[in-house]
Design a protein around this motif. Structure first.
Motif, PDB file in Angstrom:
ATOM      1  N   GLN A 143       1.861   8.797  11.076  1.00  0.00           N
ATOM      2  CA  GLN A 143       0.693   7.930  11.191  1.00  0.00           C
ATOM      3  C   GLN A 143       0.971   6.658  12.006  1.00  0.00           C
ATOM      4  N   ASP A 172      -9.338   0.983   7.633  1.00  0.00           N
ATOM      5  CA  ASP A 172      -8.079   0.235   7.681  1.00  0.00           C
ATOM      6  C   ASP A 172      -8.232  -1.140   8.332  1.00  0.00           C
ATOM      7  N   THR A 199       3.817   4.975   4.659  1.00  0.00           N
ATOM      8  CA  THR A 199       3.287   6.318   4.957  1.00  0.00           C
ATOM      9  C   THR A 199       4.287   7.082   5.818  1.00  0.00           C
ATOM     10  N   GLY A 253      -7.733   8.182  -0.694  1.00  0.00           N
ATOM     11  CA  GLY A 253      -8.740   8.724   0.214  1.00  0.00           C
ATOM     12  C   GLY A 253      -9.883   9.244  -0.654  1.00  0.00           C
ATOM     13  N   ASP A 287       0.884  -1.173   0.000  1.00  0.00           N
ATOM     14  CA  ASP A 287       0.000   0.000   0.000  1.00  0.00           C
ATOM     15  C   ASP A 287       0.918   1.219   0.000  1.00  0.00           C
ATOM     16  N   TYR A 297     -11.376   6.491   9.251  1.00  0.00           N
ATOM     17  CA  TYR A 297     -10.104   5.970   8.719  1.00  0.00           C
ATOM     18  C   TYR A 297      -9.758   4.649   9.422  1.00  0.00           C
ATOM     19  N   TYR A 357       2.798  -1.271   4.314  1.00  0.00           N
ATOM     20  CA  TYR A 357       2.151   0.039   4.209  1.00  0.00           C
ATOM     21  C   TYR A 357       3.234   1.096   4.222  1.00  0.00           C
ATOM     22  N   PHE A 402      -1.422   3.123  12.796  1.00  0.00           N
ATOM     23  CA  PHE A 402      -1.091   1.795  12.291  1.00  0.00           C
ATOM     24  C   PHE A 402      -0.900   0.796  13.434  1.00  0.00           C
ATOM     25  N   HIS A 453       3.399  12.399  -0.184  1.00  0.00           N
ATOM     26  CA  HIS A 453       2.937  11.336  -1.084  1.00  0.00           C
ATOM     27  C   HIS A 453       4.018  10.977  -2.098  1.00  0.00           C
ATOM     28  N   SER A 469      -1.013   6.527  -2.268  1.00  0.00           N
ATOM     29  CA  SER A 469      -2.260   6.765  -1.549  1.00  0.00           C
ATOM     30  C   SER A 469      -2.600   8.217  -1.214  1.00  0.00           C
ATOM     31  N   PRO A 470      -2.673   9.080  -2.233  1.00  0.00           N
ATOM     32  CA  PRO A 470      -3.092  10.461  -1.966  1.00  0.00           C
ATOM     33  C   PRO A 470      -4.608  10.531  -1.744  1.00  0.00           C
ATOM     34  N   ASN A 471      -5.074  11.725  -1.459  1.00  0.00           N
ATOM     35  CA  ASN A 471      -6.499  11.903  -1.214  1.00  0.00           C
ATOM     36  C   ASN A 471      -7.141  12.653  -2.372  1.00  0.00           C
ATOM     37  N   HIS A 512      -4.210   3.218  -2.023  1.00  0.00           N
ATOM     38  CA  HIS A 512      -5.328   3.316  -1.089  1.00  0.00           C
ATOM     39  C   HIS A 512      -5.803   4.775  -1.054  1.00  0.00           C
TER      40      HIS A 512
HETATM   41  N1  ARG Z   1      -4.522   8.708   2.248  1.00  0.00           N
HETATM   42  C1  ARG Z   1      -3.634   8.638   3.370  1.00  0.00           C
HETATM   43  C2  ARG Z   1      -2.867   9.969   3.493  1.00  0.00           C
HETATM   44  O1  ARG Z   1      -2.849  10.756   2.585  1.00  0.00           O
HETATM   45  C3  ARG Z   1      -2.634   7.504   3.278  1.00  0.00           C
HETATM   46  C4  ARG Z   1      -3.240   6.130   3.249  1.00  0.00           C
HETATM   47  C5  ARG Z   1      -2.267   5.070   3.618  1.00  0.00           C
HETATM   48  N2  ARG Z   1      -2.828   3.750   3.584  1.00  0.00           N
HETATM   49  C6  ARG Z   1      -3.628   3.254   4.498  1.00  0.00           C
HETATM   50  N3  ARG Z   1      -4.081   2.013   4.331  1.00  0.00           N
HETATM   51  N4  ARG Z   1      -3.999   3.892   5.558  1.00  0.00           N
HETATM   52  O2  ARG Z   1      -2.243  10.197   4.506  1.00  0.00           O
END
Ligand code: ARG
Length: 665
Positions: free
Chosen positions: A419, A395, A415, A246, A204, A391, A413, A423, A218, A207-209, A244
């Motif tokens: 975070q 997850d 990130t 958002g 994973d 969130y 994962y 996790f 990112h 994974s941007p939003n 992944h």
């Molecule tokens: N979209 C999240 C962000 O911008 C990261 C996601 C990471 N993956 C996950 N499974 N939580 O911070």
């Protein structure tokens, strides 16, 4: 991996398991014997103690065997015990460790789980220092212990000679024939992975939003994640690369409400939004300032969550525009990834919440439903007081999906370190809910530090805005072009080669600058530094590679000639030839080692090392001899083989780092 290797691996496991069973049976008999003897008045205390001791030893042996079976499979999956490499490259260090572990266990069967480290040596090729620590715990003379270990080293194709030096160091001399055969193998078959047990890995990353900007954080996740995927794919694992996104949440309420106002016919006419980030900012501004708009935005969220077709349509359109934007960045950086956003888990979230509820895992907290677990610093919020999911919910659902439906043996994962708590908490809750069993699934949260500007503050534009990725990459291109022009490359190269070099340098430098640092640290983003043609940068290394590639080319020797030469044994008599050969063959150990903790900078360090060792070799060993007029008088084909092998390994490093190489620059 070939079926044969797999078969052999399974056979070995079965054998080890049988041995364990035998030992267990033996232990059982001994225990019974002990108990029987206990009632037997004839038995002396001494005998009894002996039996107990024997019992203890057997227990140890069982534990060791069990552990070694587990380790083989769970950790890196490398199969180091097979001496028949075929066309595989051998991970020499791993192999030596395995040879010496076996020797220690053969010499001292009572030793529990020996940790054998093999190091580079000044006096030999490698050195094993196991005797020192062992001698201490066994209360024996280290030289004697070294001798015992040495005598128990089984015959193998890697080692030609062993001797003891100093207080008990075991010097290891590698077999010339083995090294020559391995170098030849690289020339003939390319860089091949050491034998591995393939795993299903879900990575994973990126994974941007949706609708928000894809920022430098990112970018780091994208670069690091892609590199991990490339490395694992090279090793033969089955990798699923997941984005992944958002793509579900309350922000869509205001976006859709704003969409309704700006493009009333959006349901039939896809809106021509060129800049989604500005669109996002506008709607956020209205949301913060206009009460009526805020109310409508909340209403839109409810409608979206109840799957109202018009709202779903608006959501889809926004996602589409956003994904196209991300796609452009991926395309430029050569990233393959499958979009699977949070919305994918909607129905599964509902099912999981029901399950968790009926299993009694959820607790009421101020109208919310939360879940605690040992090892979770903060509880997960599974259901919000308005009934919505978070969130955390997505997850927890997603980990279940990846283990149970995707059949992942290994989940990764990528990130930012910020975070970590999230996790840690959902891993702990997944464990509690029996979704995740650490003995069966390996999970890594691969974290990284923040990107800083040259002023060591958070990376921002001069006006204080977050830096847009597309703009950043544009600047990289422009700077790379200037740099190459400074070196007159635009006159030396065809326009086509020039633009290839410009792109490779620009994107390569951005990636390399990120990957060559310890990822857990913050890192300073500096175009000046990353585009420097001296030192440990992609610009320098890409150039070094073209130089190596040009040696054979200017001598008029092509690959076929070198391959034909590979039929004869290569000469490694010169000290620098031997050093280069050994450095080339370190590659498998470097990559296998990386699979243990997923820190990637050692690969960059290795790439830099091999290019430096090559320079040493090139300065000391003529590959092509010319007379005063510049006419070639002698070509050393064996050395051109070394050049070929060096370039092949460097290219593989670049490929794993996700950096495009060029023929000329
Ligand atoms: N979209 C999240 C962000 O911008 C990261 C996601 C990471 N993956 C996950 N499974 N939580 O911070």
């Amino acid at each position: 991996m070939t079926d044969n290797l797999l078969l052999e691996y399974i056979q070995r496991c079965t054998k080890a398991e049988k041995e364990t069973e035998k030992l267990a049976a033996c232990l059982q008999t001994l225990t019974t014997d002990c108990l029987d003897s206990f009632e037997d008045d004839d038995i002396s205390d001494k005998e009894f103690l002996n039996l107990l001791n024997e019992n203890k030893k057997l227990k140890y042996r069982i534990a060791i065997l069990k552990k070694s079976i587990e380790n083989q499979d769970v950790k890196t999956g490398t199969m180091v015990n097979n001496d028949d490499f075929g066309s595989h490259m051998c991970n020499i260090l791993g192999h030596l460790e395995s040879i010496f572990t076996k020797a220690v266990l053969a010499a001292y069967p009572d030793v529990v789980d020996p940790v054998i480290q093999i190091q580079l040596s000044k006096h030999a090729d490698y050195q094993c220092n196991a005797a020192m620590a062992l001698a201490k715990s066994l209360k024996k003379n280290p030289r004697e212990v070294g001798q015992m270990i040495l005598q128990n080293v089984a015959s193998n194709p890697l080692i030609t000679k062993l001797d003891i030096s100093g207080p008990g160091f075991i010097n290891i001399f590698l077999s010339q024939d083995f090294i020559k055969q391995q170098v030849t193998n690289v020339v003939l078959n390319g860089v091949t992975p050491p034998p591995m047990v393939p795993k299903r890995v879900v990575v994973d990353f990126s994974s941007p939003n949706i609708a928000k900007e894809m920022h430098v954080g990112h970018l780091r996740s994208t670069i690091i994640g892609d590199c991990i995927c490339r490395l694992l794919e090279f090793l033969g694992h089955d990798v699923l690369r997941l984005n992944h996104l958002g793509d579900w949440g309350t922000q869509f309420g205001m976006l859709i409400a704003h969409l309704q106002d700006c493009y009333p016919d959006f349901a039939t006419n896809p809106p021509p939004i060129a800049d989604l980030q500005t669109f996002y900012k506008e709607s956020k501004k209205r949301f913060d300032e206009d009460e009526a708009f805020k109310k409508r935005a909340y209403g839109a969220v409810v409608k979206l969550q109840s799957h109202d077709p018009v709202h779903i349509k608006g959501w889809e359109e926004i996602c589409e525009i956003s994904k196209k934007e991300f796609e452009k960045v991926y395309e430029r950086l050569g990233i393959r990834i499958v979009n699977r956003g949070e919305s994918f888990y909607q129905s599964r979230m509902e099912a999981l919440v029901k399950e968790l509820n009926s299993a009694g895992y959820l607790e009421e907290d101020d109208g919310r439903k939360v879940m605690f677990a040992e090892g979770a610093d903060i509880p997960l919020i599974i259901v919000k007081s308005d009934g919505g999911f978070t969130y955390d919910t997505s997850d927890l659902t997603c980990i279940k999906h990846r283990i149970e439906e995707e059949k992942g043996d290994w989940l990764i994962y990528v990130t930012d370190a910020g975070q970590s708590q999230h996790f840690k908490s959902f891993f702990a809750c997944a464990k509690r809910a029996k979704i995740y069993d650490p003995a069966k699934t390996r999970i890594d949260h691969v974290t990284f530090g923040v990107v800083l500007g040259e002023d060591r503050k958070k990376f921002k534009t001069r006006s204080g805005d977050t830096v847009r990725l597309a703009q950043l990459l544009d600047e990289g291109l422009q700077r790379s072009e200037e740099k190459l022009k400074e070196k007159d490359r635009h006159t030396a190269l065809t326009p086509e080669d020039f633009s290839k070099a410009r792109d490779a340098v620009a994107y390569g430098c951005v990636k390399y600058a990120d990957l060559c640092h310890d990822r857990s640290r913050d890192y300073v983003f500096s175009f000046d530094r990353m585009l420097d043609f001296r030192g440990n940068t992609a610009a320098y290394l890409l150039y070094a590679l073209t130089r190596i590639r040009s040696i054979a080319r200017t001598a008029g020797v092509n690959r076929e000639d070198i391959v034909a030469e590979a039929k004869k044994p290569i000469d490694l008599d010169h000290e620098k030839e031997w050093k280069l050969a050994r450095t080339i063959l370190k590659f498998p150990d470097v990559v296998v080692r990386i699979t243990e903790d997923l820190y990637l900078h050692p690969l960059c360090e290795y790439l830099y090392e091999i290019s430096s060792v090559f320079t040493e070799f090139y300065d000391n060993c003529y590959c092509v001899e010319k007379d005063e007029t510049g006419k070639i008088v002698k070509i050393n084909m064996g050395r051109l083989m070394l050049c070929e092998a060096t370039a092949t390994v460097m290219e593989k490093c670049f490929a794993i780092l996700g950096i495009k190489t060029v023929e000329r620059m």
